[in-house]
Design a protein around this motif. Structure first.
Motif, short mmCIF file in Angstrom:
data_model
loop_
_atom_site.label_atom_id
_atom_site.label_comp_id
_atom_site.label_asym_id
_atom_site.label_seq_id
_atom_site.Cartn_x
_atom_site.Cartn_y
_atom_site.Cartn_z
N GLY A 38 0.79 -1.23 0.00
CA GLY A 38 0.00 0.00 0.00
C GLY A 38 0.82 1.27 0.00
N PHE A 39 2.14 1.17 -0.16
CA PHE A 39 3.00 2.37 -0.19
C PHE A 39 2.86 3.11 -1.51
N LYS A 40 3.03 4.44 -1.45
CA LYS A 40 3.11 5.26 -2.66
C LYS A 40 4.58 5.39 -3.03
N ILE A 41 4.89 5.16 -4.30
CA ILE A 41 6.29 5.07 -4.71
C ILE A 41 6.70 6.27 -5.57
N GLU A 42 7.90 6.75 -5.29
CA GLU A 42 8.45 7.84 -6.09
C GLU A 42 9.95 7.57 -6.29
N PHE A 43 10.42 7.74 -7.53
CA PHE A 43 11.86 7.62 -7.78
C PHE A 43 12.44 8.99 -8.10
N LYS A 44 13.60 9.29 -7.54
CA LYS A 44 14.30 10.54 -7.86
C LYS A 44 15.66 10.14 -8.41
N LYS A 45 15.86 10.43 -9.68
CA LYS A 45 17.16 10.08 -10.28
C LYS A 45 18.02 11.32 -10.43
N TYR A 46 19.23 11.27 -9.94
CA TYR A 46 20.19 12.35 -10.16
C TYR A 46 21.41 11.72 -10.82
N ASP A 47 21.72 12.13 -12.04
CA ASP A 47 22.80 11.51 -12.82
C ASP A 47 22.62 9.98 -12.85
N ASP A 48 23.65 9.24 -12.43
CA ASP A 48 23.52 7.79 -12.49
C ASP A 48 23.05 7.17 -11.16
N VAL A 49 22.52 8.02 -10.29
CA VAL A 49 22.10 7.54 -8.98
C VAL A 49 20.57 7.43 -8.89
N THR A 50 20.10 6.28 -8.40
CA THR A 50 18.67 6.08 -8.22
C THR A 50 18.33 6.22 -6.74
N ASN A 51 17.28 7.00 -6.48
CA ASN A 51 16.81 7.16 -5.11
C ASN A 51 15.33 6.81 -5.06
N LEU A 52 14.94 6.09 -4.02
CA LEU A 52 13.55 5.67 -3.86
C LEU A 52 12.95 6.32 -2.62
#
Ligand SMILES: [Zn+2]
Length: 379
Positions: A38-52
């Motif tokens: 039930g979580f809401k998901i968002e990805f933040k990508k900066y250059d080659d780095v993935t953040n969740l």
């Protein structure tokens, strides 16, 4: 609780070859797992780095779990007794790169959250899971960027558990409630090069600097406090001389570092060093680089919940400590005034044959679960 569930999660995480900064779909697996809960998901990508950033609920208090999915390189793969990217049970240990630092901790938290939500989805507060693939590398496009860009500000995080391996020998022996600051400097002293037989025509920077060096070393920068040891000044490199025996060197350079407590500040330390140098009358310059302010979490809800959970679940009295290197906690501390680190054992981290055990995963999961119950009680 079924321990096999944690191992199943960890097995999947270890199979992702997420050598920093590449995530190799590790976060995608975690995102799908949390989405199903039930979580809401968002990805933040900066250059080659993935953040969740994954969020469940919108109420206060907001509890964040912070971690990294990237791992350090394996080193010489031939020295590993097992495949570092395959979770392997051998002699009652679970081997694999990231088992302790910190995919193991992430697996414990994922399962603890799953259990917390399993029979009653209504609890007070909300949970945010924040993961980066840039902690083991330069740590620029990970938690630092998420904090400094303001991307995390709207979440109004009240409490933050960083799931780094905080324990030394036994699960529950150590909780970290802060870290020392780190300030480095490079000092250059200008002398006058000359023939060693004609010192009157030269200025030897080694000789001139010696008494000043002594002052820098013997200086008391502070006394520390209840949570921090006294600020330490350490020299890492000192160089002078051209390599021959008949020349008085014309220059000296020295690298040094402060690990400092909350009793002092970066500016105070810089001023102190500059004062000592100015008084010496030497021709010098210093270049500074600052890699983190100290932070401290007093014993309030979060630390209290961790101490009590460790005691109740494991029968241990945790040492509350601020030692060791820096972590992403230093960035979270800028937007959240309760930040602690608690996780697996750090003895084998970054080494060949990194490992954990089923019992340790079980113990950490129990503590995380108990903390969720205390901080976000079910209605
Ligand atoms: Zn780590």
């Amino acid at each position: 609780m079924n321990n096999k569930d944690v191992i199943k999660i960890l097995d999947k995480l270890i199979s992702c070859k997420s050598v920093t900064p590449y995530d190799d779909q590790c976060q995608e697996y975690i995102a799908n797992f949390l989405k199903d809960l039930g979580f809401k998901i968002e990805f933040k990508k900066y250059d080659d780095v993935t953040n969740l950033i994954a969020r469940y609920g919108t109420e206060k208090p907001v509890l964040a779990y912070v971690g990294h999915t990237d791992v350090v390189p394996t080193g010489d793969i031939n020295k590993w007794e097992t495949d570092p990217f395959k979770l392997t049970d051998k002699n009652s240990k679970l081997y694999g790169r990231g088992t302790s630092d910190m995919k193991g901790g992430i697996a414990c938290m994922m399962h603890a959250i799953q259990e917390h939500l399993s029979d009653n989805k209504n609890f007070i507060g909300s949970i945010i899971v924040i993961l980066t693939s840039d902690e083991e590398g330069p740590a620029i496009n990970g938690i630092k960027k998420l904090v400094e860009s303001g991307d995390l500000t709207p979440y109004e995080i009240d409490m933050c558990i960083v799931g780094e391996p905080s324990c030394k020998k036994t699960i529950g022996d150590t909780i970290k409630n802060g870290r020392r600051g780190s300030l480095s400097g490079r000092l250059r002293i200008q002398g006058i090069q000359g023939h060693i037989a004609y010192p009157q025509n030269a200025m030897n920077p080694i000789h001139a600097f010696s008494p000043v060096l002594n002052r820098l070393i013997s200086q008391k920068y502070d006394e520390g406090n209840q949570y921090f040891p006294p600020t330490s000044f350490q020299i890492s490199n000192i160089n002078s001389g051209v390599g021959t025996t008949n020349i008085i060197p014309g220059e000296l350079s020295m690298d040094f570092n402060f690990r400092y407590s909350t009793e002092t500040t970066k500016n105070e330390l810089q001023n102190k060093v500059e004062d000592i140098m100015k008084e010496s009358g030497l021709d010098y310059n210093v270049t500074w680089s600052h890699s983190g302010d100290p932070f401290l979490t007093e014993r309030k809800d979060l630390l209290d919940a961790c101490v009590k959970s460790v005691k109740e679940e494991l029968g241990m009295t945790a040492e509350i400590s601020t030692d060791g290197g820096t972590s992403d906690g230093r960035f979270m501390a800028k937007i959240c005034n309760q930040v602690i680190e608690f996780g697996l054992i750090n003895k084998s981290i970054h080494k060949i044959n990194e490992h954990t055990t089923e019992a340790d995963l079980d113990a950490v999961t129990k503590v995380y679960k108990s903390m969720l119950n205390r901080l976000l009680p079910r209605q």
